[in-house]
Design an enzyme around this catalytic site. Structure first.
Site, short mmCIF file in Angstrom:
data_model
loop_
_atom_site.label_atom_id
_atom_site.label_comp_id
_atom_site.label_asym_id
_atom_site.label_seq_id
_atom_site.Cartn_x
_atom_site.Cartn_y
_atom_site.Cartn_z
N LYS A 89 71.77 35.38 46.26
CA LYS A 89 71.55 33.97 45.56
C LYS A 89 70.21 33.07 45.84
CE LYS A 89 76.66 33.00 44.81
NZ LYS A 89 77.62 31.87 44.94
N ASP A 110 78.09 26.87 40.59
CA ASP A 110 79.26 26.86 41.44
C ASP A 110 79.76 25.43 41.57
OD1 ASP A 110 79.58 29.44 42.14
OD2 ASP A 110 77.84 29.43 43.69
#
Ligand code: NAP
Length: 287
Positions: free
Chosen positions: A76, A112
């Site tokens: 990420k 997220d």
């Protein structure tokens, strides 16, 4: 990234998730069900990418004509250097979990935190403005969640972490970006903070399988009537949530965050509303 011609509408829309490991990801089941329910000719693949292959894999998105991918552990942060554009929120959070390929130009997003807040509002607390929020934990997940919470204009956000210094540093970093009244401290402040919190959010790993008897804080410190949310979704109801529910709190589990981070990604790729209930059912069926 190099030039690429426009997508051919007679070919399936290609999507996937890059991670290492990846075999146990529930994203393929969730997104393939979503594509089918939305009537989109497409497929979403698990893509096992080791760190030394990440750059080549990202170039492969363009070469193979993928519409986009999700990126998960451990890529990420590292993936950001290979993208053309990083969305402002992903830059501030310091991590990308969704990439969109727009005719060869790769843009990175982080869904997220935004997904978590959408889930919290739709499933438990419709209005966050003016609320006093306590966040337990100051790791990677906390950062995205607190950023997205701050956009909802709560009265204040108090971060409590086992390692107090991390909470203090995260709060001061987010405050410096003008995100409102955000403070950080250690767990010794829990009694005072939780006595007045409207919403308590666990972003720590305490209580996650196999340590299901752990709690990040004594649930008796949470006032009855507060909403209690946990990012953990294995188990679906943590001990923290179970005890809070027994004390009269509204509770919210972590499955919604996973579903909605996927829903927001789906909407970035396809520009149509995600079939959220189909996605939830597909994930539950895959357990
Ligand atoms: P991370 O960056 O490693 O941070 C872990 C955090 O948990 C730190 O604040 C750490 O405190 C704290 N912690 C760990 N074990 C603890 C314990 N036994 N007691 C008290 N505090 C403890 O991890 P992360 O990526 O933020 O993930 C955190 C949690 O969020 C995990 O449970 C993960 O499953 C969940 N998550 C859920 C979703 C979803 O889609 N629902 C998405 C992402 C993450 P210290 O700083 O003191 O070490």
């Amino acid at each position: 990234m190099s030039e690429q011609k426009k997508a051919n509408p007679s070919l399936p829309v290609l999507l996937g998730v890059m991670g290492d490991p990846i075999a146990h990801s529930k994203s393929p089941a969730m997104h393939n069900a979503a594509l089918q329910a939305a009537g989109v000719n497409g497929m979403y693949m698990p893509l096992h990418v080791q760190p030394e292959q990440l750059e080549a894999a990202i170039r492969g998105i363009v070469a193979l004509g993928y519409r986009g991918v999700n990126v998960t552990i451990p890529h990420k942060e590292q993936v950001m250097q290979y993208l053309d554009v990083i969305d402002e929120s992903a830059r501030l959070i310091g991590a990308v979990n969704t990439i969109v390929n727009e005719e060869g130009k790769l843009t990175g997003y982080n869904t997220d935190g935004i997904g978590y807040v959408r889930s919290l509002k739709e499933e438990a607390v419709p209005e966050l403005a003016g609320k006093r929020i306590a966040v337990l934990g100051a790791g990677g997940a906390a950062r995205g969640v607190i950023y997205a919470l701050a956009l909802e204009k709560p009265e204040r956000i108090s971060i409590l972490n086992r390692t107090a210094d991390r909470a203090v540093a995260l709060a001061s970093d987010l405050r410096a970006h003008g995100l409102g009244d955000i403070t950080g401290g250690g767990m010794e402040e829990a009694a005072a903070v939780l006595a007045s919190a409207d919403i308590v959010i666990n972003t720590t790993a305490a209580g996650m399988h196999p340590h299901i008897d752990d709690v990040p804080v004594d649930p008796a410190l949470i006032r009855a009537g507060a909403a209690v949310s946990d990012l953990i979704y294995n188990p679906l109801e943590t001990r923290l949530l179970r005890e809070a529910r027994q004390r009269g709190c509204t509770v919210h589990g972590g499955l919604g965050m996973f579903i909605y981070q996927g829903a927001v990604a789906f909407e970035h790729w396809l520009g149509i509303p995600a079939p959220v209930e189909t996605m939830r059912r597909a994930v539950l069926d895959s357990f």
